[in-house]
Design an enzyme around this catalytic site. Structure first.
Site, short mmCIF file in Angstrom:
data_model
loop_
_atom_site.label_atom_id
_atom_site.label_comp_id
_atom_site.label_asym_id
_atom_site.label_seq_id
_atom_site.Cartn_x
_atom_site.Cartn_y
_atom_site.Cartn_z
N LYS A 22 0.85 -1.18 0.00
CA LYS A 22 0.00 0.00 0.00
C LYS A 22 0.88 1.22 0.00
O LYS A 22 1.95 1.23 0.62
CB LYS A 22 -0.87 0.00 1.26
CG LYS A 22 -1.89 -1.12 1.24
CD LYS A 22 -3.06 -0.77 2.11
CE LYS A 22 -4.23 -1.68 1.86
NZ LYS A 22 -4.70 -2.36 3.04
N HIS A 165 -3.93 10.70 28.93
CA HIS A 165 -3.14 10.19 30.06
C HIS A 165 -2.20 9.10 29.59
O HIS A 165 -2.41 8.50 28.53
CB HIS A 165 -4.07 9.64 31.16
CG HIS A 165 -4.85 8.42 30.74
ND1 HIS A 165 -5.94 8.49 29.90
CD2 HIS A 165 -4.68 7.10 31.01
CE1 HIS A 165 -6.42 7.27 29.70
NE2 HIS A 165 -5.66 6.40 30.36
N HIS A 239 24.97 6.01 24.11
CA HIS A 239 24.64 4.71 24.69
C HIS A 239 24.11 4.89 26.10
O HIS A 239 24.75 5.48 26.95
CB HIS A 239 25.84 3.76 24.72
CG HIS A 239 25.45 2.46 25.34
ND1 HIS A 239 24.77 1.48 24.64
CD2 HIS A 239 25.54 2.01 26.61
CE1 HIS A 239 24.49 0.48 25.46
NE2 HIS A 239 24.94 0.78 26.66
ZN LIG Z 1 24.06 1.33 22.71
#
Ligand SMILES: [Zn+2]
Ligand SMILES: [Zn+2]
Length: 340
Positions: A22, A165, A239
């Site tokens: 699609k 919420h 990281h």
């Molecule tokens: Zn990482």
């Protein structure tokens, strides 16, 4: 030709069904416009009805101390109780734990008609900061093993209350699904000495074809093996195993990236129902080098049926690269709304 693609860390296979592909614009939701009032007298989350919720856990004040911007309250119908001891009972093959857990509701705005994607960046940042505060508070509880933060928007996403919420559920166990993803990430780290997420983010930033939004600290992209159309992940570039480690500057930036993305979904796909969830390291794994937290957004544009349930494989009819290009081209303001 259709293609099977494997998710880089869950190792789940997805069929990208280009045979019946699609175009992204075919996924736009066409629903009759519905006027949502800003205040609903019977809504327990609307201002004036604060006494209808269990006692507040935390709040972000408005301009004066009488008003509020964000409230956190215990879920009145919580599946798990916070004042119990999660004692384990092991009887032969059966294991049970008393139903301990914490179930918070984060009421995102006093406005019953509020929409995250149409709020200001700073308002979304306020909500994210509340997530972080509660995440850290609960992570220190020795009874808690894992915390899930999520939002259900719309009936197809499983919401029962219209007032905007999100929710936080802290459990005394780590689910099999979460543990398995952890173990896969750990195995990759053991084999290659690198976080698999950091590696994938680097590849995605080089290729650019699936990137939707990138900022100083985050990148939002359509997964290579996206299980559903427009399923989008936001990764921190740095990281970080735990959402609880996010810095103040990163929270501000995430407020911008999340708001932009939700705004693109709102305008580009006609305010689709969606879920988002923050997938973070379990409480005891803060700081590990092999897992990388992220925020996952799944618009509810298709239904899960028998094949998915039976095989654990998903069929996605929209190419992730086409979905990314489509979302990149949906122009949204730098920061929608003024204060809410
Ligand atoms: Zn990482
Ligand atoms: Zn309301």
């Amino acid at each position: 030709m259709s293609e099977l693609r494997q998710n880089f860390f869950t190792k789940e296979w997805v069929i990208i069904a280009t045979e019946r592909a699609k175009r992204p614009e075919e996924m736009v939701v066409h629903r009759p416009a519905r006027e949502i009032p800003a205040l609903v007298a019977k809504c327990p989350f609307c201002p004036g009805n604060e006494a209808q919720t269990p006692p507040e856990v935390m709040r972000v004040h408005g301009p004066d101390l009488k008003t509020w911007r964000v409230r956190v309250v215990p879920n009145k119908f919580a599946a798990l109780a916070r004042d119990s001891d999660p004692a384990r009972i092991i009887h032969r093959s059966r294991r049970t734990i008393a139903g301990f857990g914490v179930h918070d509701v984060i009421i995102e705005t006093p406005g019953h008609d509020g929409v995250l994607g149409l709020m200001s960046d700073s308002y979304v940042t306020d909500i994210l900061r509340v997530y972080k505060t509660r995440y850290l508070e609960l992570s220190h509880d020795p009874r808690i093993a894992h915390i899930t933060i999520f939002k259900n928007h719309g009936l197809d996403a499983g919401t029962s209350l219209e007032h905007p919420h999100s929710q936080l559920v802290a459990t005394p166990v780590i689910s099999w699904q979460v543990r398995q993803r952890f173990q896969e990430a750990l195995r990759h780290y053991d084999d290659f000495g690198q976080c698999i997420f950091c590696q994938s983010i680097e590849e995605e930033l080089t290729e650019q074809t699936r990137v939707v939004v990138s900022s100083e600290y985050f990148v939002a992209l359509e997964s290579f093996a996206s299980p559903a159309p427009f399923s989008t992940h936001i990764y921190p570039r740095r990281h970080m195993a735990s959402f609880g480690d996010i810095s103040s500057a990163e929270l501000t930036d995430l407020g911008h990236v999340l708001r932009s993305l939700l705004s693109k979904l709102y305008y580009g796909l006609g305010n689709p129902d969606f879920n988002f969830t923050i997938r973070s390291a379990p409480a005891e794994c803060v700081g590990v080098k092999y897992f990388h937290w992220y925020l996952s957004i799944i618009p509810r544009l298709t239904r899960v049926a028998g094949f998915e349930l039976g095989s654990g494989m998903f069929i996605n009819t929209v190419l992730p690269e086409a979905a990314a290009e489509y979302l990149r081209n949906v122009k949204v303001g730098e920061s929608a709304g003024a204060s809410a």
